[in-house]
Scaffold this motif. Structure first.
Motif, PDB file in Angstrom:
ATOM      1  N   UNK A  22       1.727  -3.652   0.976  1.00 35.24           N
ATOM      2  CA  UNK A  22       1.912  -4.351  -0.291  1.00 35.24           C
ATOM      3  C   UNK A  22       1.355  -5.779  -0.221  1.00 35.24           C
ATOM      4  N   UNK A  23       1.468  -6.392   0.950  1.00 32.19           N
ATOM      5  CA  UNK A  23       0.910  -7.737   1.133  1.00 32.19           C
ATOM      6  C   UNK A  23      -0.615  -7.687   1.084  1.00 32.19           C
ATOM      7  N   UNK A  24      -1.179  -6.672   1.728  1.00 30.13           N
ATOM      8  CA  UNK A  24      -2.626  -6.476   1.724  1.00 30.13           C
ATOM      9  C   UNK A  24      -3.134  -6.297   0.292  1.00 30.13           C
ATOM     10  N   UNK A  25      -2.411  -5.517  -0.501  1.00 24.95           N
ATOM     11  CA  UNK A  25      -2.805  -5.265  -1.897  1.00 24.95           C
ATOM     12  C   UNK A  25      -2.714  -6.546  -2.723  1.00 24.95           C
ATOM     13  N   UNK A  26      -1.621  -7.255  -2.600  1.00 23.78           N
ATOM     14  CA  UNK A  26      -1.417  -8.470  -3.397  1.00 23.78           C
ATOM     15  C   UNK A  26      -2.478  -9.532  -3.103  1.00 23.78           C
TER      16      UNK A  26
ATOM     17  N   UNK B 264      -8.471   1.947   6.492  1.00 26.27           N
ATOM     18  CA  UNK B 264      -8.565   3.172   7.291  1.00 26.27           C
ATOM     19  C   UNK B 264      -7.797   3.036   8.602  1.00 26.27           C
ATOM     20  N   UNK B 265      -7.810   1.828   9.143  1.00 25.69           N
ATOM     21  CA  UNK B 265      -7.145   1.601  10.425  1.00 25.69           C
ATOM     22  C   UNK B 265      -5.634   1.536  10.293  1.00 25.69           C
ATOM     23  N   UNK B 266      -5.160   0.838   9.271  1.00 22.88           N
ATOM     24  CA  UNK B 266      -3.727   0.542   9.192  1.00 22.88           C
ATOM     25  C   UNK B 266      -2.968   1.308   8.096  1.00 22.88           C
ATOM     26  N   UNK B 267      -3.685   1.873   7.111  1.00 23.14           N
ATOM     27  CA  UNK B 267      -2.995   2.596   6.044  1.00 23.14           C
ATOM     28  C   UNK B 267      -3.644   3.966   5.790  1.00 23.14           C
TER      29      UNK B 267
ATOM     30  N   UNK C 180      -2.664   5.529  -0.922  1.00 25.57           N
ATOM     31  CA  UNK C 180      -3.370   5.430  -2.202  1.00 25.57           C
ATOM     32  C   UNK C 180      -4.370   4.271  -2.166  1.00 25.57           C
ATOM     33  N   UNK C 181      -4.033   3.244  -1.415  1.00 25.75           N
ATOM     34  CA  UNK C 181      -4.947   2.099  -1.286  1.00 25.75           C
ATOM     35  C   UNK C 181      -6.262   2.527  -0.660  1.00 25.75           C
TER      36      UNK C 181
ATOM     37  N   UNK D  11     -11.939   3.688  -1.105  1.00 23.08           N
ATOM     38  CA  UNK D  11     -13.001   4.641  -0.796  1.00 23.08           C
ATOM     39  C   UNK D  11     -13.784   5.007  -2.052  1.00 23.08           C
ATOM     40  N   UNK D  12     -13.067   5.211  -3.152  1.00 22.97           N
ATOM     41  CA  UNK D  12     -13.712   5.531  -4.423  1.00 22.97           C
ATOM     42  C   UNK D  12     -14.557   4.367  -4.920  1.00 22.97           C
TER      43      UNK D  12
END
Length: 322
Positions: free
Chosen positions: A4-8, A47-50, A54-55, A60-61
């Motif tokens: 969630x931190x990565x996304x924000x 790819x490494x951590x999640x 969905x992220x 990827x898309x």
């Protein structure tokens, strides 16, 4: 780092990029390429951590859409490598500049210590360079060819030997960063002391000018690359020792990836330095002064331009397009 931190931290940039893709004709191609590099870094991180998140699916898309837009003519192999050296790598080199400066200071301090120690103790040079090398050089000086060591092997075998040896030394300096910055500094310090002792030895034989004139044909690149490798190692150790707000493992992996990328051009520099040492330095007695000066000056300009000036220009351009 939590997902969630990565996304924000990156959501706004991703959404802005997605909007730009809807009108690709209005986007500067260089800006699009720059942002795509950032996106691929985000994708690799996800790819490494999640894995399976969905992220990851979203990134990827988004990456596939961008790939299709930038490489519609399927020239990926022809464009990805130039883009790496033209944009991605210079941005990394820009961020590594503080570590290069620290490495340079350490190297010069250790070089000065090598000089002072050699002047204070005549046996210090032997303890650093070894009796075999010192005795061989003394014999060469008596024969009137103090730099004969560069002509002992055939040019091609010598090139392979020197390149392998120098690249090994550089990667050792870098990999010692696994032991925190102190590890890289230790290896760098030893190399600096050795160079200082080496030069002082020739100074004591009244051959400092000849040795410097000869060595810098290849040494301008070689010594610069050692310092840069030291900077990469210090950077690697810093991410391990001081992870900041990131988990130590994540920070270390990120630092290792950056460090390996920095080592790519450094390895190339060592290849060129090895070729010069094997095919040019051995002919120091017959090389015209202007050619020697040209090689040294060109080598210095290449290092300063690609590792310092050009990264600053790319960074400024990147910030302007951000």
């Amino acid at each position: 780092m939590k997902e969630i931190t990565f996304i924000n931290r990156n959501k706004a940039r991703w959404e802005k990029f997605e909007q730009q893709l809807k009108k690709p004709s209005a986007v500067n191609p260089d800006s699009l390429a720059d942002q795509f590099i950032q996106l691929t870094d985000d994708l690799a991180f996800a790819r490494t951590f999640y894995p399976g998140s969905h992220t990851l699916a979203y990134l990827n898309s988004l990456s596939q859409k961008t790939h299709q837009e930038i490489y519609r003519n399927k020239r990926e192999k022809g464009n990805r490598i130039p883009a790496f050296f033209r944009i991605e790598l210079p941005l990394i080199l820009y961020s590594a500049r503080p570590y290069f400066i620290i490495s340079f200071i350490v190297f010069m301090a250790s070089w000065a210590l090598g000089v002072a120690s050699s002047l204070a103790d005549i046996e210090f040079v032997r303890s650093i360079l070894g009796d075999a090398y010192v005795n061989m050089t003394l014999d060469n000086i008596e024969k009137g060819d103090p730099m004969a060591v560069y002509g002992q092997m055939g040019e091609l075998p010598m090139a392979f030997y020197i390149i392998f040896n120098n690249v090994s030394v550089a990667w050792q300096v870098f990999l010692y960063g696994f032991l925190t910055p102190i590890g890289a500094i230790y290896r760098l310090f030893f190399n600096g002391v050795m160079v200082g002792a080496f030069q002082t030895f020739f100074y004591q034989k009244n051959l400092l000018g000849v040795s410097t004139y000869t060595i810098m044909i290849h040494g301008t690149l070689e010594l610069s690359a050692i310092v840069l490798a030291g900077g990469a190692g210090i950077m690697l150790g810093k991410y391990l020792l001081f992870p900041g707000t990131y988990p130590r493992k994540d920070s270390f992996i990120y630092g290792a990836i950056k460090g390996v990328k920095v080592m790519i051009p450094i390895t190339i520099v060592f290849f060129v330095a090895g070729i010069l040492e094997s095919f040019v330095t051995r002919h120091y007695n017959s090389i015209d002064n202007w050619l020697n000066i040209f090689i040294i000056a060109t080598s210095m300009l290449v290092i300063i331009w690609y590792f310092f000036i050009y990264p600053s220009l790319v960074h400024k351009k990147f910030k302007a397009n951000d």
